[in-house]
Design a protein around this motif. Structure first.
Motif, PDB file in Angstrom:
ATOM      1  N   ALA A  32     -32.617   5.819  -8.466  1.00 58.59           N
ATOM      2  CA  ALA A  32     -32.421   7.239  -8.189  1.00 58.59           C
ATOM      3  C   ALA A  32     -30.985   7.523  -7.755  1.00 58.59           C
ATOM      4  O   ALA A  32     -30.411   8.565  -8.087  1.00 58.59           O
ATOM      5  CB  ALA A  32     -33.401   7.717  -7.122  1.00 58.59           C
ATOM      6  N   LYS A  33     -30.398   6.600  -7.018  1.00 59.09           N
ATOM      7  CA  LYS A  33     -29.011   6.786  -6.571  1.00 59.09           C
ATOM      8  C   LYS A  33     -28.050   6.939  -7.748  1.00 59.09           C
ATOM      9  O   LYS A  33     -27.000   7.581  -7.645  1.00 59.09           O
ATOM     10  CB  LYS A  33     -28.566   5.597  -5.717  1.00 59.09           C
ATOM     11  N   ASN A  34     -28.420   6.352  -8.868  1.00 63.12           N
ATOM     12  CA  ASN A  34     -27.539   6.361 -10.040  1.00 63.12           C
ATOM     13  C   ASN A  34     -27.674   7.610 -10.894  1.00 63.12           C
ATOM     14  O   ASN A  34     -26.885   7.801 -11.822  1.00 63.12           O
ATOM     15  CB  ASN A  34     -27.824   5.128 -10.906  1.00 63.12           C
ATOM     16  N   CYS A  35     -28.687   8.453 -10.598  1.00 66.15           N
ATOM     17  CA  CYS A  35     -28.881   9.598 -11.485  1.00 66.15           C
ATOM     18  C   CYS A  35     -29.096  10.923 -10.770  1.00 66.15           C
ATOM     19  O   CYS A  35     -29.284  11.947 -11.425  1.00 66.15           O
ATOM     20  CB  CYS A  35     -30.037   9.334 -12.453  1.00 66.15           C
ATOM     21  N   VAL A  36     -29.107  10.942  -9.433  1.00 71.09           N
ATOM     22  CA  VAL A  36     -29.104  12.228  -8.753  1.00 71.09           C
ATOM     23  C   VAL A  36     -27.661  12.683  -8.583  1.00 71.09           C
ATOM     24  O   VAL A  36     -26.718  11.926  -8.801  1.00 71.09           O
ATOM     25  CB  VAL A  36     -29.821  12.172  -7.380  1.00 71.09           C
ATOM     26  N   GLY A  37     -27.487  13.921  -8.168  1.00 68.04           N
ATOM     27  CA  GLY A  37     -26.139  14.472  -8.053  1.00 68.04           C
ATOM     28  C   GLY A  37     -25.384  13.961  -6.843  1.00 68.04           C
ATOM     29  O   GLY A  37     -25.803  13.021  -6.158  1.00 68.04           O
ATOM     30  N   GLU A  38     -24.271  14.608  -6.550  1.00 62.95           N
ATOM     31  CA  GLU A  38     -23.401  14.161  -5.467  1.00 62.95           C
ATOM     32  C   GLU A  38     -23.958  14.481  -4.087  1.00 62.95           C
ATOM     33  O   GLU A  38     -23.593  13.832  -3.111  1.00 62.95           O
ATOM     34  CB  GLU A  38     -22.017  14.811  -5.613  1.00 62.95           C
ATOM     35  N   VAL A  39     -24.831  15.470  -3.984  1.00 56.30           N
ATOM     36  CA  VAL A  39     -25.310  15.893  -2.667  1.00 56.30           C
ATOM     37  C   VAL A  39     -26.463  15.030  -2.190  1.00 56.30           C
ATOM     38  O   VAL A  39     -26.446  14.476  -1.097  1.00 56.30           O
ATOM     39  CB  VAL A  39     -25.712  17.376  -2.674  1.00 56.30           C
ATOM     40  N   CYS A  40     -27.515  14.900  -3.005  1.00 53.49           N
ATOM     41  CA  CYS A  40     -28.647  14.050  -2.634  1.00 53.49           C
ATOM     42  C   CYS A  40     -28.225  12.591  -2.753  1.00 53.49           C
ATOM     43  O   CYS A  40     -27.645  12.179  -3.765  1.00 53.49           O
ATOM     44  CB  CYS A  40     -29.843  14.324  -3.531  1.00 53.49           C
ATOM     45  N   LYS A  41     -28.514  11.801  -1.724  1.00 55.85           N
ATOM     46  CA  LYS A  41     -28.109  10.389  -1.705  1.00 55.85           C
ATOM     47  C   LYS A  41     -29.274   9.451  -1.992  1.00 55.85           C
ATOM     48  O   LYS A  41     -29.103   8.235  -1.938  1.00 55.85           O
ATOM     49  CB  LYS A  41     -27.508  10.030  -0.334  1.00 55.85           C
ATOM     50  N   ALA A  42     -30.460   9.995  -2.286  1.00 59.05           N
ATOM     51  CA  ALA A  42     -31.660   9.174  -2.481  1.00 59.05           C
ATOM     52  C   ALA A  42     -31.769   8.163  -1.347  1.00 59.05           C
ATOM     53  O   ALA A  42     -31.902   6.959  -1.561  1.00 59.05           O
ATOM     54  CB  ALA A  42     -31.619   8.469  -3.838  1.00 59.05           C
ATOM     55  N   CYS A  43     -31.734   8.664  -0.133  1.00 61.77           N
ATOM     56  CA  CYS A  43     -31.717   7.794   1.058  1.00 61.77           C
ATOM     57  C   CYS A  43     -33.010   6.992   1.178  1.00 61.77           C
ATOM     58  O   CYS A  43     -34.071   7.450   0.759  1.00 61.77           O
ATOM     59  CB  CYS A  43     -31.536   8.641   2.320  1.00 61.77           C
ATOM     60  N   PRO A  44     -32.942   5.792   1.761  1.00 57.23           N
ATOM     61  CA  PRO A  44     -34.158   5.003   1.987  1.00 57.23           C
ATOM     62  C   PRO A  44     -35.208   5.776   2.778  1.00 57.23           C
ATOM     63  O   PRO A  44     -36.401   5.650   2.526  1.00 57.23           O
ATOM     64  CB  PRO A  44     -33.648   3.790   2.773  1.00 57.23           C
ATOM     65  N   VAL A  45     -34.760   6.574   3.750  1.00 57.41           N
ATOM     66  CA  VAL A  45     -35.637   7.499   4.459  1.00 57.41           C
ATOM     67  C   VAL A  45     -35.025   8.889   4.334  1.00 57.41           C
ATOM     68  O   VAL A  45     -33.897   9.123   4.768  1.00 57.41           O
ATOM     69  CB  VAL A  45     -35.800   7.125   5.948  1.00 57.41           C
TER      70      VAL A  45
END
Length: 337
Positions: A10-23
């Protein structure tokens, strides 16, 4: 695929704002809108998450040793778990170009239905969003909940026709969507609704009607008066009004006021099966989870949704067993502190 791999993808395909954080706790995205952040100071989402973490569970294993039943019934449907995917929209605006709303709903609705739960779908100013959502729900055998914005009655009538034709077992309105910036000064108009207006809307819906965005006992009683079959205790993830209280704080008093006369759902910062248990102990019948399901779709599509749902269910089953609750009906408020 593992859930950790889903997060990494997910980190590789979401935008610059969302970081797909572990939590997903609202800290990395803050007040960034467009993006998944909260309105104003950006602390609304953070407070939602933190409020659940301040609650503790009371362990009690002096009880009969038997299997845990996670099944949940509502609107004539039986679900495998008391979990719904919350409505999310404007995917390209807030996340990335990878999916538009229609593509996101196609994946989410079918994957949730396959996992034994249901997804709420979003709405937008583009009519194609509701058309796509209802088509996805129809293909999933009606296993989904289309969510409309608080539009004018004529616009709602057109959407309700699509909803009924889709076979959806219920529909929802995020009444707090009246505070979304992109809905202001739009055509068709959208905004707050009186009890009388809502009563007419509920009658026109043609299926059980859920009001999402309830944050007070007063609001819950108005929803009941209007004929809603269920409410969602929700502050829209902090995205419509800054400095709202966390949903965990207001849930008990709202549940006490209307439980038994309508279903009570809750969202806002719920991220684990442990959080879901706390929500049920405070009076909710089921929980909605939003942003992490976005991460699941972006990181693993249908497999990501299945992995995250299984993870939530395993966590919920474990804490129920350790607290002496072997069905949802056995979860009581004295199991949290």
């Amino acid at each position: 695929m593992t859930y950790e791999e889903v997060l990494q993808n997910a980190k590789n395909c979401v935008g610059e704002v969302c970081k797909a954080c572990p939590v997903c706790n609202g800290r990395a995205c803050g007040g960034k809108i467009p993006g998944p952040g909260a309105k104003g100071s950006g602390t609304g989402a953070i407070r939602n998450y933190d409020a659940w973490q301040k609650l503790y569970v009371n362990m009690d294993t002096i009880c009969e040793n038997k299997p845990v039943d996670l099944s949940f019934e509502a609107f004539g449907q039986t679900f495998k778990y008391p979990i719904f995917a919350a409505p999310i929209g404007a995917m390209k605006l807030h996340y990335s170009e990878k999916y538009d709303d229609m593509e996101y709903n196609d994946i989410l609705v079918s994957a949730c239905a396959a996992a034994g739960i249901a997804a709420f779908t979003g709405d937008g100013t583009n009519p194609a969003v509701m058309e796509g959502a209802t088509k996805a729900i129809q293909l999933a055998g009606g296993k989904g909940i289309p969510t409309v914005k608080p539009w004018d009655v004529r616009t709602l009538e057109d959407k309700f026709q699509m909803i009924v034709e889709s076979g959806a077992f219920a529909c929802a309105m995020d009444i707090d969507g009246a505070g979304l910036p992109f809905l202001k000064n739009q055509t068709p108009p959208a905004g707050s609704k009186s009890v009388e207006e809502l009563r007419g809307i509920v009658k026109k819906a043609g299926v059980p009607f859920i009001l999402k965005g309830i944050m007070t006992v007063k609001g819950a009683l108005k929803a009941k008066e209007a004929g809603a079959a269920a409410i969602v205790v929700s502050n829209h993830g902090g995205r419509v009004l800054d400095h709202c209280p966390p949903t965990a704080e207001v849930l008990p008093e709202i549940a006490d006021a209307v439980k038994g006369s309508m279903k009570v759902f809750v969202d806002g910062g719920i991220r684990s099966g442990l959080d879901i248990f706390k929500a049920l102990a405070l009076g909710a019948d089921a929980a909605l989870i939003g942003r992490p399901y976005v991460t699941a779709v972006y990181g693993g599509e249908s497999e990501g949704v299945a992995l995250y749902t299984t993870k939530l269910a395993a966590e919920l089953e474990d804490v129920m067993a350790m607290c002496g609750a072997h069905s949802l009906a056995e979860i009581t408020r004295d199991m949290v502190r």
